[in-house]
Design a protein around this motif. Structure first.
Motif, PDB file in Angstrom:
ATOM      1  N   MET A  40       0.834  -1.201   0.000  1.00  0.00           N
ATOM      2  CA  MET A  40       0.000   0.000   0.000  1.00  0.00           C
ATOM      3  C   MET A  40       0.867   1.249   0.000  1.00  0.00           C
ATOM      4  O   MET A  40       0.592   2.202  -0.725  1.00  0.00           O
ATOM      5  CB  MET A  40      -0.926  -0.020   1.230  1.00  0.00           C
ATOM      6  N   MET A  41       1.922   1.251   0.784  1.00  0.00           N
ATOM      7  CA  MET A  41       2.827   2.410   0.812  1.00  0.00           C
ATOM      8  C   MET A  41       3.553   2.574  -0.523  1.00  0.00           C
ATOM      9  O   MET A  41       3.757   3.697  -0.984  1.00  0.00           O
ATOM     10  CB  MET A  41       3.836   2.276   1.954  1.00  0.00           C
ATOM     11  N   SER A  42       3.927   1.472  -1.148  1.00  0.00           N
ATOM     12  CA  SER A  42       4.549   1.546  -2.473  1.00  0.00           C
ATOM     13  C   SER A  42       3.576   2.124  -3.494  1.00  0.00           C
ATOM     14  O   SER A  42       3.948   2.950  -4.328  1.00  0.00           O
ATOM     15  CB  SER A  42       5.006   0.163  -2.927  1.00  0.00           C
ATOM     16  N   TYR A  43       2.315   1.671  -3.416  1.00  0.00           N
ATOM     17  CA  TYR A  43       1.281   2.197  -4.305  1.00  0.00           C
ATOM     18  C   TYR A  43       1.129   3.694  -4.097  1.00  0.00           C
ATOM     19  O   TYR A  43       1.104   4.474  -5.061  1.00  0.00           O
ATOM     20  CB  TYR A  43      -0.050   1.481  -4.049  1.00  0.00           C
ATOM     21  N   PHE A  44       1.020   4.118  -2.849  1.00  0.00           N
ATOM     22  CA  PHE A  44       0.813   5.531  -2.561  1.00  0.00           C
ATOM     23  C   PHE A  44       2.010   6.368  -3.005  1.00  0.00           C
ATOM     24  O   PHE A  44       1.847   7.442  -3.583  1.00  0.00           O
ATOM     25  CB  PHE A  44       0.534   5.743  -1.072  1.00  0.00           C
ATOM     26  N   GLY A  45       3.226   5.886  -2.760  1.00  0.00           N
ATOM     27  CA  GLY A  45       4.419   6.616  -3.191  1.00  0.00           C
ATOM     28  C   GLY A  45       4.502   6.728  -4.701  1.00  0.00           C
ATOM     29  O   GLY A  45       4.781   7.799  -5.249  1.00  0.00           O
ATOM     30  N   THR A  46       4.239   5.619  -5.394  1.00  0.00           N
ATOM     31  CA  THR A  46       4.263   5.628  -6.858  1.00  0.00           C
ATOM     32  C   THR A  46       3.177   6.538  -7.418  1.00  0.00           C
ATOM     33  O   THR A  46       3.418   7.316  -8.349  1.00  0.00           O
ATOM     34  CB  THR A  46       4.084   4.192  -7.395  1.00  0.00           C
ATOM     35  N   ALA A  87      -5.987   5.062  -1.775  1.00  0.00           N
ATOM     36  CA  ALA A  87      -4.929   4.863  -0.784  1.00  0.00           C
ATOM     37  C   ALA A  87      -5.512   4.849   0.628  1.00  0.00           C
ATOM     38  O   ALA A  87      -5.097   4.042   1.473  1.00  0.00           O
ATOM     39  CB  ALA A  87      -3.865   5.945  -0.913  1.00  0.00           C
ATOM     40  N   THR A  88      -6.485   5.720   0.890  1.00  0.00           N
ATOM     41  CA  THR A  88      -7.143   5.737   2.197  1.00  0.00           C
ATOM     42  C   THR A  88      -7.884   4.435   2.447  1.00  0.00           C
ATOM     43  O   THR A  88      -7.795   3.857   3.533  1.00  0.00           O
ATOM     44  CB  THR A  88      -8.117   6.930   2.291  1.00  0.00           C
ATOM     45  N   PHE A  89      -8.608   3.955   1.450  1.00  0.00           N
ATOM     46  CA  PHE A  89      -9.324   2.685   1.588  1.00  0.00           C
ATOM     47  C   PHE A  89      -8.346   1.536   1.837  1.00  0.00           C
ATOM     48  O   PHE A  89      -8.578   0.690   2.715  1.00  0.00           O
ATOM     49  CB  PHE A  89     -10.155   2.408   0.332  1.00  0.00           C
ATOM     50  N   LEU A  90      -7.249   1.496   1.088  1.00  0.00           N
ATOM     51  CA  LEU A  90      -6.256   0.433   1.284  1.00  0.00           C
ATOM     52  C   LEU A  90      -5.632   0.503   2.673  1.00  0.00           C
ATOM     53  O   LEU A  90      -5.426  -0.528   3.319  1.00  0.00           O
ATOM     54  CB  LEU A  90      -5.171   0.524   0.214  1.00  0.00           C
TER      55      LEU A  90
END
Length: 130
Positions: A40-46, A87-90
């Motif tokens: 999730m953090m990787s998704y949000f950063g990307t 990102a919030t949902f994840l």
């Protein structure tokens, strides 16, 4: 007499805080070290990098942010909204999953309430530490 009552109340408060930390610490530790949280953090950063690059490309193509057409701005901000909501949902889902691993009855909202909202309300200095 009043001082003794204050000390007694302070001891009760410290015991309450200690119990809350002991109860919630494993959940946050589990959440922070889990693979879904890392993904999730990787998704949000990307996604943050992609949104910034798209904004930068639009600014360089149109010359300035003010010169970008309204529909393009609307699409940019809609995309940004989708990224933030997803990102919030994840984050919420991974926190809920980690809480249930520790205790089947535990959910994310009571954890967030206890760790952040209630603590900030009852300890005003919590938000203003340096």
């Amino acid at each position: 007499m009043e001082r003794r009552e204050n000390v007694t109340q302070l001891l009760k408060d410290l015991e309450y805080i200690k119990a809350a930390v002991k109860r919630n610490h494993p959940v946050f530790q589990e959440w922070a070290t889990s693979m879904p949280t890392r993904l999730m953090m990787s998704y949000f950063g990307t996604a943050t990098i992609v949104v910034a690059l798209i904004f930068q490309i639009c600014i360089s193509q149109y010359g300035s942010f003010a010169a970008i057409p309204g529909t393009v701005k609307l699409l940019l901000f809609a995309f940004l909204g989708v990224v933030l909501l997803s990102a919030t949902f994840l984050k919420w889902a991974t926190l809920n999953r980690s809480a249930r691993r520790i205790d089947r009855k535990l959910r994310a909202w009571p954890l967030v309430w206890e760790a952040y909202i209630n603590r900030a309300r009852t300890e005003p200095h919590f938000l203003h530490r340096r």
